[in-house]
Design a protein around this motif. Structure first.
Motif, PDB file in Angstrom:
ATOM      1  N   ALA A 173       1.009  -0.967  -0.252  1.00 21.91           N
ATOM      2  CA  ALA A 173       0.230  -0.121  -0.026  1.00 21.91           C
ATOM      3  C   ALA A 173       0.958   1.338  -0.143  1.00 21.91           C
ATOM      4  O   ALA A 173       0.492   2.002  -1.108  1.00 21.91           O
ATOM      5  CB  ALA A 173      -0.674   0.220   1.487  1.00 21.91           C
ATOM      6  N   VAL A 174       2.556   1.405   0.543  1.00 21.41           N
ATOM      7  CA  VAL A 174       2.955   2.411   0.728  1.00 21.41           C
ATOM      8  C   VAL A 174       3.494   2.850  -1.003  1.00 21.41           C
ATOM      9  O   VAL A 174       3.453   3.445  -1.047  1.00 21.41           O
ATOM     10  CB  VAL A 174       3.888   2.294   1.643  1.00 21.41           C
ATOM     11  CG1 VAL A 174       4.782   3.588   1.556  1.00 21.41           C
ATOM     12  CG2 VAL A 174       3.328   2.259   3.504  1.00 21.41           C
ATOM     13  N   TYR A 175       3.825   1.207  -1.687  1.00 19.26           N
ATOM     14  CA  TYR A 175       4.458   1.361  -2.440  1.00 19.26           C
ATOM     15  C   TYR A 175       3.074   1.961  -3.363  1.00 19.26           C
ATOM     16  O   TYR A 175       4.072   3.464  -4.208  1.00 19.26           O
ATOM     17  CB  TYR A 175       4.954  -0.180  -3.501  1.00 19.26           C
ATOM     18  CG  TYR A 175       6.191  -0.075  -2.775  1.00 19.26           C
ATOM     19  CD1 TYR A 175       7.222   0.274  -1.442  1.00 19.26           C
ATOM     20  CD2 TYR A 175       6.382  -1.468  -2.506  1.00 19.26           C
ATOM     21  CE1 TYR A 175       8.329  -0.437  -1.723  1.00 19.26           C
ATOM     22  CE2 TYR A 175       8.145  -1.788  -2.350  1.00 19.26           C
ATOM     23  CZ  TYR A 175       8.501  -1.624  -1.366  1.00 19.26           C
ATOM     24  OH  TYR A 175       9.194  -1.848  -1.927  1.00 19.26           O
ATOM     25  N   GLY A 176       2.151   1.837  -3.670  1.00 17.55           N
ATOM     26  CA  GLY A 176       0.602   1.952  -4.435  1.00 17.55           C
ATOM     27  C   GLY A 176       0.407   3.705  -4.223  1.00 17.55           C
ATOM     28  O   GLY A 176      -0.277   3.952  -5.188  1.00 17.55           O
ATOM     29  N   GLY A 177       0.893   4.327  -2.927  1.00 18.81           N
ATOM     30  CA  GLY A 177       0.636   5.363  -1.983  1.00 18.81           C
ATOM     31  C   GLY A 177      -0.847   5.556  -1.693  1.00 18.81           C
ATOM     32  O   GLY A 177      -1.696   6.827  -1.418  1.00 18.81           O
ATOM     33  N   SER A 178      -0.931   4.118  -1.589  1.00 19.65           N
ATOM     34  CA  SER A 178      -2.686   4.163  -0.690  1.00 19.65           C
ATOM     35  C   SER A 178      -2.855   4.417   0.556  1.00 19.65           C
ATOM     36  O   SER A 178      -2.186   3.711   1.931  1.00 19.65           O
ATOM     37  CB  SER A 178      -3.581   3.032  -1.094  1.00 19.65           C
ATOM     38  OG  SER A 178      -4.708   3.001  -0.384  1.00 19.65           O
TER      39      SER A 178
END
Length: 822
Positions: A173-178
């Protein structure tokens, strides 16, 4: 079953904080549960049920094996962002565990009259330790389903629901920015840790101290991440609406999250999780400063974010690829790509700038093939759901690309969400291999049973590979063959294998989603806020409000939520449109992104700039791969030229001719590509030409042009050396032919014309042949075949000499005719 060594659980505490398995492996080896310490060997051993059965019969052996699988999974995760690989290896270990549990239960159920040592050890494990081992799998690592008869190898590989899986889920989720998904998943981990810590299995266990350390560090870290994510969500809402009360609440939440973060970092001490918190502190600080500054004056209302995934065929000309694709749906069947049915290809109508200025032919044309729409969802973040329009574009220069387009609107409707900083961030990051896992499915039923893709780049790779295979196969089937070269190579299998390998290398498609991508952001509409004047809708205003997120660095894994806000600054980026523009129009960019906003330019004119942006985005990959292909050909040619061997001249000449022709084609292709690197030759006297030149500078294409010049010079030198080598081989062949001819002529010359005449006179009038006992009667009647043989041999010698002389002359003339220059 008594063992000389026991598990020292307290000794493993310090090792946990570093996510190391060295001490665990040492204990497993001392307990004779593994044969060596290598992780590869242990990975294979854990799939074998006998290893687990032996562990079940060893005091704490089964628990130690299960704990190792958990820490091993954590250790693998520390060194890779490929979460699927970690899950697969953990699932392999689960196979051995479940198989062993079922085997142990079957042994106990058999209730043999003689209670063996194995029986007693397994019974003790099932009565006391199985619940702990099962807890480690179901709560720490990956659920293990002991009930039923399902093959352990066919059990689903879960993506969430345990400590390890959800921890990787937060990172995803951090990688995807969520921020929404990160918050929910972090809260789930903190809740799971509390649940296990309060259970009797851990409270009263001999390994309570170790497990309390493990669960406590996760509870502290992910509890902190959940609070940070909540504060960031509130900050974004305050930035969007800018009411005084919401802003004060958001700034207060950011400060509390920072204070809690510092306390958590102190509690974690030297745990690896402590090193990850400073990045979050920077994001909280940057948001606090943004909210404390004057609010943004603009809001984006409509935009398109387009991913460009370029791919090339170094061995196939672009117009030939277009012909192959256009034949789909006409004479050839449309291929299925990753189980999906594309639409029938067609020519794409481009603006007239590619033919402007009285050119007799287009300098660029495009064939389009549309794919089914892609639907993207993200678990734990409903607002991330969106749909992409997808199509292939095959360009005449050879800079083909997959185009994946997302439209964002401020109003609800088309895709179900507004334009927010978080949605823009997620959309940009989704283009990369570092985007975090999503669920990506087409809006049409696939013809295969493949699971959904986790990354758009995985989808891009799948469909590009399939269309490439189809195009290459079509090109091979329609390619004429040089019969002379093929005949010559078949006689020498080693040379033929070399040619086949080199041809295979040049025919493959070039696509690397880690490097070959670019994003074009086209802003269609923007609004002024807080009663601002229209004149304030400038590049500086938009860059101040959205620049940090639009122009962020994408080619890496993010280390914190909203990391993009930490990269913002007062740097004013140049306007890539140059001077030939309206004052309100601008374009700005980075190495991976081009942002275009032209509110004063009609939409029909904007189309040309969009075409230029996509053309420039797809060209660098073609240049790099064509240069790389030529470099391979030059290296192969250099290796060939280093062989100083005059044997097998016919094979050498065929190989030399093949390599020289292939090199000529590559040089011709590269010279053609070089013309595309000179904007003035493409779009002379047009405003788009200045834009193209600016984009080239952003992509550092002028440097590539200089490299091309050096490669062209190197190619010409290689061809000159080949010509010299061919001349030497030709001279060597001529000398060999001349020697043979002279010998034969000397042999034939020994039989003079007079001798031949005497022979025929003797045969006609009758006499005894010289040197034989053959009597020939007058009238040409032979009484023996010897006379016939002698005559035939005389005539055959003359014929052979004539044939050799003829082929020598033909080879000499042919070599002179086909020797090209560089």
């Amino acid at each position: 079953m008594t063992q000389p060594h026991r598990v020292d659980w307290n000794a493993l505490k310090s090792e946990w904080h570093e996510r190391s398995t060295k001490k665990i492996r040492e204990m497993l080896w001392r307990l004779e549960l593994i044969s060596d310490h290598s992780l590869d060997s242990i990975h294979k051993a854990l799939k074998v049920e006998e290893v687990w059965l032996k562990g079940f019969q060893t005091t704490d052996g089964g628990i130690l094996l299960a704990y190792f699988v958990f820490v091993w999974g954590m250790q693998m995760w520390e060194f890779t962002s490929e979460h699927a690989d970690v899950r697969r290896k953990v699932a392999d270990a689960r196979i051995g565990y479940v198989s062993a549990c079922r085997k142990a239960q079957a042994i106990i159920d058999a209730d043999a009259p003689d209670k063996t040592t194995q029986f007693k050890g397994l019974a003790n494990f099932l009565d006391s330790d199985q619940n702990i081992v099962h807890l480690i799998f179901s709560h720490f690592t990956m659920p293990a389903h002991l009930e039923g008869s399902q093959d352990p190898g066919e059990m689903p590989v879960e993506t969430h629901g345990t400590l390890l899986l959800d921890a990787m889920g937060v990172e995803s989720a951090v990688y995807g920015g969520s921020t929404a998904a990160a918050r929910k998943r972090a809260e789930a981990i903190a809740g799971l840790c509390n649940e296990v810590l309060e259970g009797d299995e851990v409270k009263n266990a001999r390994f309570c101290g170790l497990f309390s350390e493990v669960l406590g560090s996760h509870r502290d870290y992910y509890g902190c991440i959940a609070k940070v994510a909540a504060a960031l969500q509130l900050a974004e809402a305050a930035d969007l609406h800018r009411s005084a009360q919401v802003t004060r609440e958001a700034m207060s939440s950011l400060k509390k999250a920072r204070d809690d973060l510092e306390k958590t970092q102190q509690r974690l001490g030297d745990d690896v999780y402590a090193s990850e918190l400073p990045a979050y502190r920077m994001a909280l600080k940057a948001w606090h400063e943004r909210l404390g500054a004057p609010p943004p004056s603009v809001r984006l209302d409509s935009m398109n974010i387009t991913y460009i995934y370029p791919f090339t065929f170094p061995g196939i000309e672009g117009n030939r690829v277009q012909d192959i694709v256009l034949d789909y749906g006409r004479g050839a069947e449309i291929p299925t790509l990753a189980g999906l049915e594309p639409e029938r290809p067609d020519k794409l109508e481009l603006t007239d700038m590619w033919t402007h200025g009285g050119r007799g032919a287009e300098i660029n044309s495009t064939v389009v093939m549309r794919m089914p729409t892609l639907n993207v969802t993200l678990r734990d973040d409903a607002q991330a759901a969106c749909s992409y329009d997808v199509e292939f574009r095959f360009n005449e220069p050879g800079n083909h690309y997959l185009r994946v387009d997302l439209k964002l609107d401020q109003e609800h409707g088309t895709h179900g969400h507004n334009i927010t900083l978080n949605n823009i961030n997620q959309a940009l990051r989704r283009s990369t291999v570092y985007s975090g896992e999503h669920e990506i499915v087409p809006n049409r039923v696939s013809t295969t049973d493949e699971p959904p893709w986790y990354f758009i780049t995985d989808y891009a790779k799948a469909v590009i590979n399939d269309i490439s295979d189809s195009i290459i196969e079509s090109e091979k089937s329609g390619r004429p063959h040089n019969r002379e070269t093929v005949w010559c190579l078949r006689r020498h299998r080693d040379t033929a294998a070399t040619f086949a390998a080199e041809a295979e290398a040049t025919e493959k498609c070039w696509f690397n989603p880690d490097f070959d991508y670019r994003i074009v952001v086209a802003i269609h509409a923007a609004s002024l806020l807080h009663g601002r004047l229209t004149s304030e809708l400038t590049q500086a205003a938009i860059e101040n409000a959205y620049g940090p997120v639009l122009l962020q660095l994408l080619g890496r894994e993010t280390t914190a939520l909203d990391e993009w806000i930490c990269w913002g600054g007062s740097q004013q980026r140049p306007n890539l449109l140059g001077d030939a523009r309206f004052p309100s129009d601008f374009a700005m960019g980075t190495g991976s992104t081009t942002v275009l906003y032209m509110p004063s330019t009609p939409r029909w004119a904007q189309s040309g700039y969009q075409e230029v942006a996509e053309f420039a985005a797809s060209l660098p990959s073609l240049i790099r791969q064509s240069r790389r292909s030529l470099e391979e050909k030059l290296d192969n040619a250099d290796n060939f030229m280093q062989k100083d061997d005059d044997n097998r001249i016919d094979v050498q000449e065929s190989e030399l001719d093949w390599r020289r022709t292939d090199l000529h084609k590559a040089l011709k292709h590269l010279r053609k590509l070089r013309t595309y690197l000179v904007p003035s030759q493409l779009l002379s006297l047009r405003a788009e030409g200045g834009f193209l030149e600016s984009l080239y500078r952003e992509s550092r294409l002028p440097e590539l042009k200089e490299d091309i010049d050096s490669y062209l010079e190197r190619g010409r030198a290689a061809i000159d050396r080949m010509n010299m080598r061919e001349a030497r081989l030709h001279d060597h062949r001529n000398r060999k032919y001349q020697d043979v001819v002279q010998i034969l002529l000397f042999a034939v010359g020994t039989f003079s014309i007079a001798g031949v005449a005497t022979l025929f006179l003797t045969l006609y009038y009758g006499a005894e042949l010289p040197g034989t006992n053959t009597k020939v009667e007058p009238g040409g009647q032979f009484h023996s075949m010897e006379a016939v043989v002698v005559v035939v041999l005389y005539l055959l010698a003359v014929a052979i000499g004539a044939v050799i002389y003829y082929w020598a002359r033909k080879t000499q003339l042919g070599t002179r005719r086909r020797r090209p220059r560089g």
